[in-house]
Design an enzyme around this catalytic site. Structure first.
Site, PDB file in Angstrom:
ATOM      1  N   HIS A   7       1.005   6.293   8.942  1.00  9.13           N
ATOM      2  CA  HIS A   7       2.062   7.372   8.099  1.00  9.13           C
ATOM      3  C   HIS A   7       1.421   8.579   7.923  1.00  9.13           C
ATOM      4  O   HIS A   7       2.019   9.494   7.627  1.00  9.13           O
ATOM      5  CB  HIS A   7       2.000   6.775   6.665  1.00  9.13           C
TER       6      HIS A   7
ATOM      7  N   GLU B 195      -0.628   2.333   7.366  1.00  8.68           N
ATOM      8  CA  GLU B 195      -0.915   3.445   6.483  1.00  8.68           C
ATOM      9  C   GLU B 195      -1.395   4.536   7.319  1.00  8.68           C
ATOM     10  O   GLU B 195      -1.215   5.887   6.953  1.00  8.68           O
ATOM     11  CB  GLU B 195      -1.959   2.852   5.211  1.00  8.68           C
TER      12      GLU B 195
ATOM     13  N   ALA C  18       0.788  -1.149  -0.011  1.00  7.55           N
ATOM     14  CA  ALA C  18      -0.056   0.062  -0.008  1.00  7.55           C
ATOM     15  C   ALA C  18       1.118   1.214   0.004  1.00  7.55           C
ATOM     16  O   ALA C  18       2.265   1.159   0.097  1.00  7.55           O
ATOM     17  CB  ALA C  18      -0.974   0.071   1.172  1.00  7.55           C
TER      18      ALA C  18
HETATM   19 ZN   LIG Z   1       4.830   2.290   5.040  1.00 10.35          ZN
END
Ligand SMILES: [Zn+2]
Length: 863
Positions: free
Chosen positions: A294, A291, A257
């Protein structure tokens, strides 16, 4: 094209400050190209100076700097020079860009299921200029205002909230300052599920043909998303920093991803079309949580340059496992980390290509791209786990929050984070970082008899009990316990905060935990272990809770206990640590593959953990049977694995619902190991009946897997493949067919597959599928000298097709089954060439190292 160097990036950052950027894309120009207009407003601290903008178009139509037309012919290797900069500048770049088939830049995909077209972007790491002009480095952040013109009937998703205008025009709200590699759009006749949580609009998107599957799992994915938001909002002071959160499942995606703010892209295999195990659902939850981490680590605060990649990946990895284990139903996520994910880090850290978690300096973007490996993810996350254990969660998050506060919407480096953590904890975080983040290599802890007992043990030729007592009884009491020898290949040691456990054997053969205690081991070669408990335990296990990133070796008595009773250890995590140790021993040549297989035969049929069954059978099938066993040993090895599959199948017959997927694992494993006529007859009967008696049914994935095995062994051919393709018209059906065709045991099929791999423009996914089918140990004779010819063919193809395909050809098309000195020699000769791309070189270096281990294992066996 030359890679951007660190020095160039530092100089450009010194000169420039980006004010804002607009990007206007036109997706209505046909199947091959699209239009791109970028306007960048930026300041220059030394008026009159020169710099350059990155753009990689098919045709550069026009470039205008401060009203002055630039010569498009000045564009060389993706860089357009900008001379005579003013204090404040406006640059317009208009270009025709090409769609890609490799998952880099703007990828275009036509769904074979219904003929619909889809596009998505992947700007990371340096492919942003393949769809819009920008200063392509992480520390020149800008507010982006993106608009897209798309065909009628399409949906366009991007980084922010969108307004749909007349004429297929989509206008996105300006983003907060973000790095150019995080700009993204996904477009096509998407299937969408919308929701909301805590004031944040949520969206899930995929191509239309996957809609029913996305819908079926949407609640589970949204639940993970909501729980992860709640967790992050609990530990971080800064709220989610973007205006909406869309998760897009896109075709032929190279990574798992990508963390584009508000527009995360996932490989669409995460939309499950076939039955999956609970561990596969857990893995999807971990990627979702990764994700989301992040959005803070990477998107809100971004590394200044790629040498601090770990500030993105190690944190996202650590936080994802933490969030999923603590806040979702997958409470055993860390066992999955121990059983599968960690070996990625251990393996990477023992290869010649290893690097520090946080390298001192990464010279250019091509080198940076190679560091997306088991070090930056798995080892980095393990190191952080050590750090959190050492500092305590409170001090850790206090430091993290102050780091976010200081650098929000900006960039930071290792030193900034260390400073924040040192301030919050009052500990010597810099000293810790020198040991853990700036060095390479994995330590080993080996249990030996205590020093004071050594002489006596030698004299008595003791049977190797860890406390030196030959009778395994009272002599061990209070006699100084065991000694831990702490070593590493280069002699550099790291401090370790782990636990140790002792077990006793109960009358029924099970092991009973006697004691567990923390061990705070400084970076020293010798540790006395003096108070593990009274008397010699049957098993002394270091790192039993897997807190440490360290290899362990057992004393002889403990190893004998493990050989007899591994399956009788109550803690799943401790069993995972032991299976991991056995795996290390085989790879290091300390345990012959045959003995590992005996452990499998003895302890896997009774195993209840899907994590363990999956990882152990995976290693046994793909590494041992494929590479480590000699051709003579292989049939017996496969026979043993098929037997384990049958045992597992019997055990799960008529039991409760297969919620964790043990039965599915048994079926997959039995298919992969089937070789004999009797075993093939069973597979044929499953195929005829459309399922396994007692379940599961053959869904598309199982059908293709089964057909592949039949094709490899010459028990099915083109007719069966064509019939299967009629049943499954999807993209994964196309991949299944490519895999099966490449696996057919005839020269014509091999020639066609070879051409597809090295002389075609096939998509990244079809290259991977063809590679996976191509090499089969059963077909060694037919394959002839192709293992050597691979090294001639791959260099030119990697040059022609770029890093993504280069990586795939090194990873999947490498003749790993051919573990001979001859293959090692051919690979080394190839590596001596100077015309290898960085991606291919790195892939080959790692493969050759694994190949050498396989050759050593075979020689050890031959002795
Ligand atoms: Zn990553």
């Amino acid at each position: 094209m030359p890679a951007l160097t660190r020095a160039e990036a530092v100089e450009r950052r010194r000169l420039l400050e980006v004010r804002s950027s607009t990007v206007d894309l036109d997706l209505t120009q046909g199947d091959e190209v699209f239009g791109s207009v970028a306007v960048i407003r930026f300041a220059c601290s030394s008026p009159g100076a020169s710099s350059f903008v990155d753009v990689k178009p098919q045709t550069l139509l026009r470039a205008v700097l401060n009203g002055r037309e630039l010569d498009p012919a000045a564009l060389v290797d993706g860089r357009l020079p900008l001379d005579g900069l003013a204090a404040e500048n406006e640059l317009l770049v208009e270009a025709t860009m090409a769609y890609s088939r490799t998952g880099e830049g703007m990828h275009r995909f036509v769904d074979p299921a219904d003929g619909e077209a889809y596009v998505y972007t992947q700007a990371f790491l340096d492919d942003g200029p393949r769809f819009f002009a920008s200063f392509d480095q992480p520390d020149l952040k800008a507010a982006y205002e993106v608009s897209v013109t798309a065909p009628e009937g399409w949906t366009v998703v991007g980084n922010g909230l969108v307004t749909r205008q007349e004429g297929g025009r989509w206008e996105f709200a300006p983003t907060p300052p973000i790095s150019n590699y995080l700009v993204a759009i996904v477009a096509g006749p998407l299937f969408t599920v919308r929701s909301e949580h805590d004031g944040i609009p949520l969206g899930l998107h995929c191509r239309r043909s996957l809609g029913p599957y996305l819908e079926a799992d949407a609640e589970e994915m949204l639940d993970t998303t909501r729980r992860s938001f709640d967790h992050y909002h609990r530990v971080f002071d800064q709220r989610y920093p973007f205006d909406s959160y869309d998760q897009c499942f896109v075709p032929e995606f190279n990574a798992g991803a990508m963390e584009n703010p508000g527009c995360v892209t996932f490989r669409d295999e995460f939309v499950f079309r076939s039955a999956v195990t609970d561990t596969e659902r857990e893995e999807r939850a971990i990627v979702i949580a990764h994700e989301m981490a992040h959005m803070w680590f990477g998107d809100l605060v971004t590394m200044r340059w790629w040498d601090d990649l770990w500030l993105n990946e190690s944190f996202a990895e650590y936080l994802a496992y933490t969030v999923v284990a603590e806040s979702t139903r997958f409470s055993g996520a860390w066992t999955g980390f121990a059983a599968a994910r960690k070996s990625w880090g251990y393996d990477a850290d023992q290869r010649p290509s290893t690097h520090p978690v946080a390298p001192e300096s990464v010279d250019d973007t091509a080198e940076a791209l190679q560091n997306f490996d088991g070090i930056s993810y798995s080892k980095g996350a393990s190191a952080l786990r050590q750090l959190v254990a050492w500092l305590g969660e409170e001090a850790f998050y206090k430091g993290v929050n102050s780091y976010f506060q200081q650098h929000a919407f900006g960039n930071a480096a290792l030193a900034d984070l260390l400073q924040a953590l040192a301030a919050s904890s009052g500990r010597d975080v810099h000293g810790w970082a020198e040991r853990w983040l700036r060095t390479t290599g994995v330590d080993t802890l080996r249990v030996e008899p205590a020093r004071s007992d050594e002489a006596r043990a030698d004299e008595a030729q003791a049977d190797g009990t860890w406390a030196g007592g030959a009778d395994g009884g009272q002599e061990g009491v209070g006699r100084g316990g065991a000694r831990i020898v702490h070593s590493s290949v280069d002699g550099q040691l790291r401090p370790l905060l782990i636990t140790a456990a002792t077990y006793d054997r109960a009358a029924d053969g099970h092991l009973v935990l006697r004691a567990r205690r923390p061990l705070d081991l400084p970076a020293e070669p010798d540790h006395e272990l003096d108070s593990v408990g009274a008397g010699d335990p049957d098993l002394l296990l270091l790192n039993d809770t897997d807190l440490g990133f360290v290899k362990i070796r057992l004393d002889d008595r403990s190893w004998r206990t493990v050989s007899d009773s591994l399956g009788g250890i109550p803690e799943e995590l401790a069993r995972a640590v032991l299976w991991g140790a056995a795996r290390d021993m085989v790879r290091d040549g300390d345990l012959d593959p045959q003995s590992y297989l005996e452990l499998v035969a003895a302890h896997l049929p009774g195993e209840t953990s899907a994590h363990l069954i999956q990882s152990v059978l995976g290693f046994a099938r793909s590494t041992l049977a494929e590479q480590y066993l000699t051709p003579e040993q292989r049939p017996a090895g496969l026979g043993l694995l098929a037997g384990v599959g049958r045992d597992l199948l019997r055990r799960t017959e008529g039991g409760p619902d297969d919620v964790t997927g043990l039965r599915l694992l048994a079926v997959r494993s039995l298919i992969a190991a089937s070789s004999t006529p009797a075993e093939l007859a069973v597979l044929q009967s499953w195929r005829e009946e459309g399922g396994v008696p007692g379940g599961p049914e053959l869904d598309p994935e199982l059908s293709w897997q089964l057909l592949l095995r039949l094709c490899v062994l010459g028990a099915a051919g083109e007719d069966e493949i064509a019939a299967e393709l009629v049943r499954d018209t999807s993209a994964t059906g196309q991949e299944g067919a490519a895999r099966c065709r490449a696996a057919l045991p005839d020269q014509q099929a091999k020639d066609a597959a070879w051409e597809a791999l090295f002389d075609s423009d096939l998509s990244n996914y079809l290259i991977a599928a063809t590679s996976q089918g191509f090499w089969q140990p059963e077909q060694a004779e037919l394959l002839g000298d192709r293992p050597q010819r691979y090294f001639e063919a791959v260099v030119g193809t990697a040059q022609r097709r770029g890093p993504a395909v280069g990586r795939l050809l090194a990873r999947y098309a490498f003749p790993a089954y051919h573990a001979t000195e001859q293959t090692v020699g051919a690979a080394e000769a190839c590596l001596a060439r100077t015309d290898l791309t960085a991606a291919l070189r790195r892939g080959l270096v790692d493969q050759v190292d694994d190949l050498r281990r396989a050759v050593r294992a075979r020689q050890a066996v031959a002795k």
